[in-house]
Design a protein around this motif. Structure first.
Motif, PDB file in Angstrom:
ATOM      1  N   UNK A  32       0.838  -1.203   0.000  1.00  0.00           N
ATOM      2  CA  UNK A  32       0.000   0.000   0.000  1.00  0.00           C
ATOM      3  C   UNK A  32       0.875   1.256   0.000  1.00  0.00           C
ATOM      4  N   UNK A  33       1.897   1.280   0.843  1.00  0.00           N
ATOM      5  CA  UNK A  33       2.780   2.446   0.913  1.00  0.00           C
ATOM      6  C   UNK A  33       3.498   2.683  -0.410  1.00  0.00           C
ATOM      7  N   UNK A  34       3.815   1.610  -1.130  1.00  0.00           N
ATOM      8  CA  UNK A  34       4.529   1.750  -2.401  1.00  0.00           C
ATOM      9  C   UNK A  34       3.672   2.424  -3.473  1.00  0.00           C
ATOM     10  N   UNK A  35       2.358   2.431  -3.290  1.00  0.00           N
ATOM     11  CA  UNK A  35       1.462   3.080  -4.248  1.00  0.00           C
ATOM     12  C   UNK A  35       1.559   4.604  -4.170  1.00  0.00           C
ATOM     13  N   UNK A  36       2.034   5.112  -3.048  1.00  0.00           N
ATOM     14  CA  UNK A  36       2.163   6.556  -2.820  1.00  0.00           C
ATOM     15  C   UNK A  36       0.860   7.302  -3.096  1.00  0.00           C
ATOM     16  N   UNK A  37      -0.202   6.777  -2.548  1.00  0.00           N
ATOM     17  CA  UNK A  37      -1.504   7.429  -2.671  1.00  0.00           C
ATOM     18  C   UNK A  37      -2.198   7.366  -1.315  1.00  0.00           C
ATOM     19  N   UNK A  38      -2.858   8.446  -0.970  1.00  0.00           N
ATOM     20  CA  UNK A  38      -3.652   8.482   0.248  1.00  0.00           C
ATOM     21  C   UNK A  38      -4.998   9.107  -0.093  1.00  0.00           C
ATOM     22  N   UNK A  39      -5.947   9.036   0.816  1.00  0.00           N
ATOM     23  CA  UNK A  39      -7.267   9.606   0.533  1.00  0.00           C
ATOM     24  C   UNK A  39      -7.253  11.097   0.229  1.00  0.00           C
ATOM     25  N   UNK A  40      -6.249  11.818   0.688  1.00  0.00           N
ATOM     26  CA  UNK A  40      -6.195  13.258   0.428  1.00  0.00           C
ATOM     27  C   UNK A  40      -5.733  13.575  -0.993  1.00  0.00           C
ATOM     28  N   UNK A  41      -5.273  12.590  -1.715  1.00  0.00           N
ATOM     29  CA  UNK A  41      -4.848  12.789  -3.107  1.00  0.00           C
ATOM     30  C   UNK A  41      -6.063  12.719  -4.028  1.00  0.00           C
ATOM     31  N   UNK A  42      -6.924  13.708  -3.919  1.00  0.00           N
ATOM     32  CA  UNK A  42      -8.179  13.720  -4.674  1.00  0.00           C
ATOM     33  C   UNK A  42      -7.960  13.887  -6.171  1.00  0.00           C
ATOM     34  N   UNK A  43      -6.779  14.372  -6.556  1.00  0.00           N
ATOM     35  CA  UNK A  43      -6.473  14.540  -7.977  1.00  0.00           C
ATOM     36  C   UNK A  43      -6.156  13.219  -8.672  1.00  0.00           C
ATOM     37  N   UNK A  44      -5.885  12.181  -7.895  1.00  0.00           N
ATOM     38  CA  UNK A  44      -5.567  10.880  -8.481  1.00  0.00           C
ATOM     39  C   UNK A  44      -6.842  10.267  -9.043  1.00  0.00           C
ATOM     40  N   UNK A  45      -6.683   9.333  -9.957  1.00  0.00           N
ATOM     41  CA  UNK A  45      -7.838   8.769 -10.662  1.00  0.00           C
ATOM     42  C   UNK A  45      -8.683   7.864  -9.775  1.00  0.00           C
ATOM     43  N   UNK A  46      -9.895   7.680 -10.211  1.00  0.00           N
ATOM     44  CA  UNK A  46     -10.829   6.772  -9.538  1.00  0.00           C
ATOM     45  C   UNK A  46     -10.234   5.362  -9.494  1.00  0.00           C
ATOM     46  N   UNK A  47      -9.629   4.932 -10.603  1.00  0.00           N
ATOM     47  CA  UNK A  47      -9.037   3.593 -10.676  1.00  0.00           C
ATOM     48  C   UNK A  47      -7.881   3.440  -9.686  1.00  0.00           C
ATOM     49  N   UNK A  48      -7.092   4.503  -9.498  1.00  0.00           N
ATOM     50  CA  UNK A  48      -5.978   4.438  -8.550  1.00  0.00           C
ATOM     51  C   UNK A  48      -6.479   4.315  -7.115  1.00  0.00           C
ATOM     52  N   UNK A  49      -7.519   5.063  -6.780  1.00  0.00           N
ATOM     53  CA  UNK A  49      -8.100   4.946  -5.431  1.00  0.00           C
ATOM     54  C   UNK A  49      -8.710   3.559  -5.231  1.00  0.00           C
ATOM     55  N   UNK A  50      -9.369   3.054  -6.254  1.00  0.00           N
ATOM     56  CA  UNK A  50      -9.979   1.730  -6.162  1.00  0.00           C
ATOM     57  C   UNK A  50      -8.903   0.664  -5.925  1.00  0.00           C
ATOM     58  N   UNK A  51      -7.802   0.756  -6.668  1.00  0.00           N
ATOM     59  CA  UNK A  51      -6.698  -0.191  -6.488  1.00  0.00           C
ATOM     60  C   UNK A  51      -6.127  -0.087  -5.074  1.00  0.00           C
ATOM     61  N   UNK A  52      -5.932   1.134  -4.602  1.00  0.00           N
ATOM     62  CA  UNK A  52      -5.397   1.334  -3.248  1.00  0.00           C
ATOM     63  C   UNK A  52      -6.320   0.729  -2.194  1.00  0.00           C
ATOM     64  N   UNK A  53      -7.616   0.853  -2.401  1.00  0.00           N
ATOM     65  CA  UNK A  53      -8.593   0.276  -1.466  1.00  0.00           C
ATOM     66  C   UNK A  53      -8.449  -1.239  -1.403  1.00  0.00           C
ATOM     67  N   UNK A  54      -8.300  -1.877  -2.561  1.00  0.00           N
ATOM     68  CA  UNK A  54      -8.175  -3.326  -2.571  1.00  0.00           C
ATOM     69  C   UNK A  54      -6.852  -3.790  -1.965  1.00  0.00           C
ATOM     70  N   UNK A  55      -5.774  -3.057  -2.234  1.00  0.00           N
ATOM     71  CA  UNK A  55      -4.478  -3.419  -1.653  1.00  0.00           C
ATOM     72  C   UNK A  55      -4.529  -3.253  -0.132  1.00  0.00           C
ATOM     73  N   UNK A  56      -5.042  -2.127   0.318  1.00  0.00           N
ATOM     74  CA  UNK A  56      -5.161  -1.885   1.753  1.00  0.00           C
ATOM     75  C   UNK A  56      -6.138  -2.873   2.386  1.00  0.00           C
ATOM     76  N   UNK A  57      -7.223  -3.157   1.681  1.00  0.00           N
ATOM     77  CA  UNK A  57      -8.189  -4.139   2.171  1.00  0.00           C
ATOM     78  C   UNK A  57      -7.566  -5.506   2.342  1.00  0.00           C
ATOM     79  N   UNK A  58      -6.667  -5.868   1.436  1.00  0.00           N
ATOM     80  CA  UNK A  58      -5.977  -7.155   1.544  1.00  0.00           C
ATOM     81  C   UNK A  58      -5.136  -7.198   2.822  1.00  0.00           C
TER      82      UNK A  58
END
Length: 94
Positions: A32-58
């Motif tokens: 998850x940390x290697x993705x370098x995305x957090x919820x405050x990165x609202x400029x990132x794509x929907x797909x990137x947030x979705x991927x981060x959710x699944x990685x963090x969920x795992x």
């Protein structure tokens, strides 16, 4: 799910991550940390947030499945499958 809803879910899961870290639960969340995305990165794509959710969920599902009182073993496997699928989509979209 709309992007703003995904960001809300991402926020909740990030709070769970922080909670587990504060409790001293053994999980490094390195993928998850290697993705370098957090919820405050609202400029990132929907797909990137979705991927981060699944990685963090795992990672969260692994923590839960290690608890003998909870039955979440298959949840971790399913989150990993979803993370792989959405990760491929993120790569294709970029």
């Amino acid at each position: 799910m709309h992007k703003d809803e995904l960001i809300q879910l991402h926020t909740l899961m990030a709070q769970l991550k922080r909670y587990f870290e504060c409790q001293g639960v053994e999980c490094d969340f390195s993928e998850y940390k290697s993705l370098s995305i957090s919820p405050v990165h609202v400029h990132r794509s929907k797909a990137e947030h979705k991927h981060a959710i699944f990685v963090l969920g795992n990672d969260i599902a692994k923590i839960i499945s290690e608890d003998e009182n909870m039955g979440g073993g298959r949840t971790s496997e399913r989150m990993q499958e979803l993370a792989a699928r959405t990760g491929n989509k993120v790569i294709q979209d970029n």
